[in-house]
Design an enzyme around this catalytic site. Structure first.
Site, short mmCIF file in Angstrom:
data_model
loop_
_atom_site.label_atom_id
_atom_site.label_comp_id
_atom_site.label_asym_id
_atom_site.label_seq_id
_atom_site.Cartn_x
_atom_site.Cartn_y
_atom_site.Cartn_z
N SER A 23 27.67 -27.92 8.11
CA SER A 23 27.50 -29.34 7.80
C SER A 23 27.12 -30.13 9.05
O SER A 23 26.98 -31.35 9.01
CB SER A 23 28.80 -29.92 7.19
OG SER A 23 29.90 -29.69 8.05
N HIS A 149 14.71 -62.43 -23.06
CA HIS A 149 13.73 -61.46 -23.58
C HIS A 149 12.40 -61.56 -22.83
O HIS A 149 11.35 -61.21 -23.38
CB HIS A 149 13.49 -61.62 -25.09
CG HIS A 149 14.75 -61.75 -25.89
ND1 HIS A 149 15.35 -60.69 -26.53
CD2 HIS A 149 15.56 -62.83 -26.12
CE1 HIS A 149 16.47 -61.10 -27.14
NE2 HIS A 149 16.62 -62.39 -26.89
N SER A 268 -3.51 -53.60 0.85
CA SER A 268 -4.04 -52.38 0.24
C SER A 268 -5.06 -51.76 1.18
O SER A 268 -5.83 -52.47 1.83
CB SER A 268 -4.71 -52.72 -1.10
OG SER A 268 -5.62 -51.71 -1.47
N LYS A 274 -5.72 -57.71 -1.60
CA LYS A 274 -4.36 -57.52 -2.12
C LYS A 274 -3.26 -57.98 -1.15
O LYS A 274 -3.38 -57.84 0.05
CB LYS A 274 -4.12 -56.03 -2.44
CG LYS A 274 -4.83 -55.54 -3.68
CD LYS A 274 -4.45 -56.25 -4.95
CE LYS A 274 -3.02 -55.98 -5.39
NZ LYS A 274 -2.80 -54.61 -5.86
N GLU A 281 9.54 -54.14 -4.49
CA GLU A 281 9.36 -52.95 -5.33
C GLU A 281 10.31 -51.85 -4.86
O GLU A 281 10.91 -51.13 -5.67
CB GLU A 281 7.92 -52.47 -5.24
CG GLU A 281 6.93 -53.45 -5.86
CD GLU A 281 5.50 -53.11 -5.45
OE1 GLU A 281 4.92 -52.21 -6.06
OE2 GLU A 281 4.99 -53.71 -4.48
N TYR A 308 41.91 -28.96 -1.23
CA TYR A 308 40.58 -28.97 -0.66
C TYR A 308 39.75 -27.81 -1.21
O TYR A 308 40.24 -26.69 -1.38
CB TYR A 308 40.65 -28.85 0.89
CG TYR A 308 39.27 -28.84 1.51
CD1 TYR A 308 38.60 -30.01 1.80
CD2 TYR A 308 38.62 -27.62 1.77
CE1 TYR A 308 37.32 -30.00 2.33
CE2 TYR A 308 37.34 -27.60 2.31
CZ TYR A 308 36.69 -28.78 2.59
OH TYR A 308 35.44 -28.77 3.11
N GLN A 313 32.57 -30.87 0.92
CA GLN A 313 31.64 -31.12 2.03
C GLN A 313 30.42 -31.91 1.53
O GLN A 313 29.74 -32.57 2.30
CB GLN A 313 31.22 -29.78 2.64
CG GLN A 313 30.26 -29.88 3.78
CD GLN A 313 30.16 -28.54 4.52
OE1 GLN A 313 31.10 -28.12 5.16
NE2 GLN A 313 29.02 -27.87 4.39
N LYS A 316 29.57 -36.10 1.90
CA LYS A 316 29.07 -36.92 3.01
C LYS A 316 27.66 -37.45 2.81
O LYS A 316 27.40 -38.64 3.03
CB LYS A 316 29.18 -36.12 4.31
CG LYS A 316 30.61 -36.06 4.83
CD LYS A 316 30.75 -35.13 5.98
CE LYS A 316 31.60 -33.90 5.72
NZ LYS A 316 32.40 -33.83 4.53
N1 ARG Z 1 32.69 -29.46 7.08
C1 ARG Z 1 33.82 -29.47 6.23
C2 ARG Z 1 33.73 -30.63 5.24
O1 ARG Z 1 32.90 -31.43 5.39
C3 ARG Z 1 35.05 -29.63 7.03
C4 ARG Z 1 36.25 -29.08 6.35
C5 ARG Z 1 36.14 -27.62 6.26
N2 ARG Z 1 37.38 -27.08 5.86
C6 ARG Z 1 37.53 -25.81 5.58
N3 ARG Z 1 38.70 -25.41 5.21
N4 ARG Z 1 36.53 -24.97 5.64
O2 ARG Z 1 34.48 -30.73 4.28
#
Ligand code: ARG
Length: 446
Positions: A23, A149, A268, A274, A281, A308, A313, A316
Site C-alpha cells: 500500500s 420540471h 475549443s 466557443k 461540467e 481487521y 487497506q 484509503k
Molecule cells: N497497509 C495496511 C492497511 O492499510 C496496514 C495494516 C496491515 N495490517 C496487517 N495486519 N497486515 O490496512
C-alpha cells in the site's frame, strides 16, 4: 530488509505477492500522522516503564525529523517509518513496537489524517457559502423565472436562487463536521484486536483525539468514519453537480442568464468562437466519481467479519480521492462563482414574458372571493386564450377580470408580495447563513 514480520517464514516474499499487497504507493501520505501515532505510543510505553525517559526523548526527536526513503519491496508507510527509525536508533527502535499493531496504528493514522484534511474541505465549503452569499447580496432585486420540471414556473429573486445552493453547501459542511466529530476517537491500545498485556495507558488527547474508542475489536475494524465522510463528500458532489448544471444552462445562448469570466472558461481547439463552462461540467461530472468512492468503499466493507481484514487497506484510496477531488473542485467553483456575471436584464425580460404570473392572477381572484378551484380554471382558460391568439396574458386578463389586474402582473411586485421572497426574507436568510458559516469555521478550526 524492513519487513515488520518474518521470523516464522522460511522463504522470501514473492515479488508478485509484494507488488499486489503493498500500500506504500498510496499510503505514504500518512507518514506524518503515522509518526505522531508512534510517538504517542512511545509515551504510553514510557508511562508503563517500558521505555526510559532518555530513550523516549531520543525517539521523539528522531520521529520529528526522520528522513523517509521508500525502497522497492517496502510494504507500507509503517514499514518505511520503522526502517528509518531503526537506522537512526538501532538500540532503541526495536523496543517501540511493543503493544502496537499496524491494525490500530493505521486506523489511528487515518483518523488523524481525516480530521485535518476533512477540516480543510469544510473550510473550502465555508468559502463557497460566503461567496454565494456575497453574490446574492449584490443583487437584492433581480428577478428571473423560477423553474419546475425545467419549465418556467413563477418569478423568483436571483438572491433566493443563489442562496438555495448556499444553504445546501452549508448543510454539507455541517454533515462533514458531524462525521469528523464521530471520527475523533483513538483506536490506540487495541493492538492487533485484543489489546496488550503490557499495562499501557493510552491518552487519547496525547495522540490528538477527543476520546478513546471503548472496544478494541471495533477500534481496528470500524471504517464507518471513512464511509461517513465519503457519504458527505458524495452528497456535496451531487450538490456541486446541480449548481454545475445550472451554470451550464444559464451560460448557454438559449438562457443567457450569466456569463463566465474568461479566466474561468475554456475554448475549443477547432471552433474559434466557443467559450465553454468546463469547470461546471467537471463539477457535474466529478459527482460520479465521488459517488463511486462511497459505493466502492461500502462494497469493500460489506460482509467483513471482525476484526481487521486486509480488505480494509482498500479504505484509503477512495477517501484520499474524495478529499483530493473536493480540494481541487471547491476552489475552482468558488472563484468562478465569484467572477460570474449575471445578466439581470435578460433575467428580467424572461421573467416578464409569457405566463409566469398566472398563479398570481389566480391568487388575486381568490382574494376577491373566488374559490381557488374556480380561479385556477378561469386563469387556465385565460392562458389558453392568450396562447391561442397571440395576446399577452395581461391583455386577456384585463379584458376578463378588470383593468386593475395590471398591478398584479408585475414580476418584481410578485416576489415582494410573497413572504418567502420579500427583501426581509432575503435579509433573514443571509443572517442565518452568516451565523452558519461562523459556526462552521469555528468548528473546523480545531
Ligand atoms: N497497509 C495496511 C492497511 O492499510 C496496514 C495494516 C496491515 N495490517 C496487517 N495486519 N497486515 O490496512
Amino acid at each position: 530488509l524492513s519487513k515488520l514480520w518474518g521470523g516464522r517464514f522460511s522463504k522470501e516474499p514473492a515479488p508478485e505477492m509484494q507488488a499486489f499487497t503493498q500500500s506504500l504507493s498510496f499510503d505514504l501520505r500518512l507518514a506524518a500522522d503515522d509518526r505522531a501515532v508512534l510517538a504517542a505510543h512511545c509515551r504510553a510505553l514510557a508511562r508503563a516503564g517500558l521505555l526510559s525517559a532518555a530513550d523516549l526523548r531520543a525517539v521523539e526527536a528522531a520521529l520529528d525529523d526522520l528522513e523517509l526513503r521508500p525502497e522497492p519491496g517496502d510494504e507500507d508507510v509503517h514499514s518505511v517509518v520503522e526502517r528509518a527509525l531503526l537506522q537512526r536508533l538501532p538500540e532503541i527502535a526495536p523496543r517501540v513496537r511493543a503493544g502496537l499493531s499496524r491494525n490500530d496504528r493505521v486506523a489511528a493514522a487515518l483518523r488523524r489524517w481525516l480530521l485535518r484534511e476533512g477540516a480543510a474541505v469544510v473550510a473550502l465549503l465555508a468559502d463557497l457559502v460566503d461567496t454565494l452569499a456575497a453574490r446574492a447580496r449584490e443583487h437584492p432585486d433581480a428577478v428571473l423565472p423560477g423553474y419546475t420540471h425545467l419549465q418556467r414556473a413563477q418569478p423568483v429573486r436571483l438572491a433566493q436562487h443563489v442562496l438555495a445552493h448556499a444553504f445546501a453547501f452549508a448543510r454539507d459542511a455541517d454533515r462533514m463536521l458531524d462525521a469528523l466529530a464521530r471520527a475523533d476517537a483513538s483506536p490506540l491500545g487495541a493492538g492487533a484486536l485484543a489489546g496488550s498485556t503490557l499495562g499501557l495507558e493510552h491518552d487519547p488527547a496525547d495522540a490528538g483525539f477527543a476520546r478513546a474508542m471503548p472496544n478494541s475489536l471495533d477500534a481496528v475494524a470500524a471504517r464507518d468514519f471513512v464511509a461517513e465522510f465519503c457519504a458527505a463528500a458524495a452528497i456535496c458532489g451531487v450538490h456541486l453537480s446541480r449548481l454545475g448544471e445550472e451554470v451550464v444552462l444559464w451560460t448557454s445562448e438559449e438562457f443567457g442568464f450569466a456569463e463566465l469570466s474568461d479566466a474561468h472558461a475554456t475554448g475549443s481547439s477547432l471552433m474559434p468562437q466557443k467559450k465553454n463552462p468546463d469547470v461546471f461540467e467537471l463539477a457535474r461530472g466529478k459527482a460520479g466519481r465521488l459517488i463511486g468512492d462511497l459505493t466502492g468503499l461500502l462494497a469493500t466493507l460489506k460482509g467483513l467479519p471482525l476484526a481487521y481484514n486486509r480488505d480494509l487497506q482498500e479504505d484509503k484510496e477512495p477517501l484520499f480521492d474524495a478529499v483530493d477531488t473536493l480540494r481541487s473542485m471547491l476552489p475552482a467553483v468558488t472563484v468562478a462563482m465569484r467572477d460570474i456575471a449575471f445578466d439581470t436584464e435578460n433575467m428580467a425580460r424572461a421573467a416578464a414574458s409569457g405566463t409566469l404570473l398566472a398563479t398570481d392572477l389566480a391568487e388575486y381572484l381568490v382574494q376577491r372571493g373566488t374559490p381557488f378551484k374556480d380561479a385556477h380554471e378561469m386563469v387556465g382558460r385565460a392562458v389558453q386564450a392568450a396562447l391561442g391568439d397571440g395576446r399577452s396574458l395581461a391583455e386577456v386578463a384585463a379584458a376578463e377580470f378588470g383593468a386593475d389586474v395590471k398591478d398584479v402582473l408585475d414580476a418584481r411586485a410578485s416576489v415582494e408580495r410573497r413572504a418567502a421572497q420579500s427583501r426581509a426574507a432575503a435579509a433573514a436568510q443571509l443572517a442565518e447563513l452568516g451565523d452558519s458559516v461562523a459556526r462552521i469555521r469555528a468548528r473546523s478550526a480545531r
